[in-house]
Design an enzyme around this catalytic site. Structure first.
Site, short mmCIF file in Angstrom:
data_model
loop_
_atom_site.label_atom_id
_atom_site.label_comp_id
_atom_site.label_asym_id
_atom_site.label_seq_id
_atom_site.Cartn_x
_atom_site.Cartn_y
_atom_site.Cartn_z
N ILE A 203 -22.26 -20.41 20.65
CA ILE A 203 -22.56 -20.15 19.23
C ILE A 203 -21.74 -21.10 18.38
CG2 ILE A 203 -22.29 -18.42 17.40
CD1 ILE A 203 -22.52 -16.35 19.83
N LYS A 204 -22.42 -21.65 17.38
CA LYS A 204 -21.72 -22.59 16.51
C LYS A 204 -21.81 -22.11 15.08
CE LYS A 204 -21.97 -27.03 14.65
NZ LYS A 204 -22.76 -28.14 14.22
N VAL A 205 -20.64 -21.91 14.44
CA VAL A 205 -20.61 -21.50 13.04
C VAL A 205 -19.58 -22.36 12.29
CG1 VAL A 205 -21.39 -19.09 13.29
CG2 VAL A 205 -18.98 -19.63 13.64
#
Ligand code: FBP
Length: 306
Positions: A203-205
């Site tokens: 997951i990339k935030v």
């Protein structure tokens, strides 16, 4: 290649995945100078699509050449390189097997006013190009968020069935969110959690700020406070939202900033238990030697005891 205990533990979190997907996650986790640590630094170069070529590459003209980015990622000892179809195709043969690649399969551009992305590559492309994963952006909060999530459901199911991993860029934006809201802690944690629910392996935030934005969430955060003043505890809260740390989460670098500011962010990600960084402009907009130095310093932080 012998997997480290840490990588074996991480792979065990992905209970439904087939050996192909686990092998591709292992490839990413066992490559580069952070191999085996459970931490990652990834180079994403889709800004040509998102922001246009000059805004992306004019600060460091060698970066107009797609091969430059493969070289940068390999020389810096990164875990993976993520880019849209054309960029990966341009160096696919020269760099086959040299570094895990993540094919960005949807893209936006600055000539559009809608908060949406077009599907610009397929799972078949990812397999043909020897990629380890597909990458997909969702915009939670946008008027197109549900279609984006449905597109992701289809592509992720196909990718997983072929033994690929799935990386989700989860970027809240849309009519309910102002600039503060897009990176507010509660919204960032919510976006990361939705990516986990959609089946993302990684997951990339964006790194979260101190703000708590959603009215409906404010009471809960008052009753169960997070130390919003500390960047590390904000990161820890996002990690918690990623299935209590059972999903890998990496944080983006944003617009070019000073090395000191970026390294402070990296220290907070490391201290908060994040799995690493996915840093584009702060890497390829610097002259190569400077970029290598900065990426090396980031890696040293991730290698140190938190
Ligand atoms: P940067 O490190 O350059 O911010 O790259 C991370 C990234 O997610 C890219 O993959 C993407 O093109 C870009 O940020 C989008 O940035 P923004 O949301 O600010 O337009």
């Amino acid at each position: 290649m012998k997997l480290t205990r840490k990588v074996k533990e991480i792979l065990s979190w992905y209970e439904s995945d087939n050996p192909g997907t686990k092998a591709n996650l292992a490839r990413i986790l066992m490559t580069g100078r952070l191999a085996g640590t459970g931490r990652m630094v990834i180079l994403p170069v889709d800004q040509g699509f998102e922001h246009g070529p000059a805004r992306s590459f004019a600060p460091n003209p060698p970066a107009y050449d797609p091969l430059y980015h493969f070289e940068l990622a390999i020389e810096a000892g990164l875990n993976a390189y993520a880019a849209p179809l054309g960029m990966i195709e341009a160096g696919a043969a020269t760099y086959a097997g040299c570094i895990p690649t993540i094919l960005k399969v949807n893209s936006s551009n600055s000539l559009s006013t809608t908060k949406d992305q077009a599907v610009t590559a397929t799972v078949a492309d990812a397999l043909r190009l020897g990629c380890s994963a597909i990458g997909f952006t969702i915009y939670p909060g946008s008027d197109h968020q549900f279609e984006m999530m449905e597109e992701l459901r289809e592509l992720a199911a196909e990718a997983k069935s072929c033994g690929l991993a799935v990386v989700v860029w989860s970027y809240p934006r849309g009519p309910m969110l102002d600039k503060v809201g897009e990176t507010a802690l509660d919204i960032c944690a919510y976006a990361a959690h939705m990516a986990a629910l959609l089946g993302a392996h990684i997951i990339k935030v964006k790194p979260p700020t101190e703000a708590i934005s959603l009215e409906a969430a404010k009471k809960t955060y008052e009753a169960h406070p997070v130390d919003v003043k500390s960047a590390a505890s904000r990161i820890a809260h996002v990690v918690q939202a990623c299935f209590a740390g059972r999903r890998l989460v990496v944080f983006s670098g944003g617009e070019a900033k000073s090395s000191a500011a970026l390294l402070d962010e990296v220290r907070a990600i490391h201290a908060g238990g994040g799995n690493g960084s996915i840093v584009g402009r702060n890497a390829f907009q610097r002259p190569k030697e400077e970029a290598l130095k900065l990426l090396g310093d980031m890696i040293e932080i991730y290698k140190s005891k938190p």
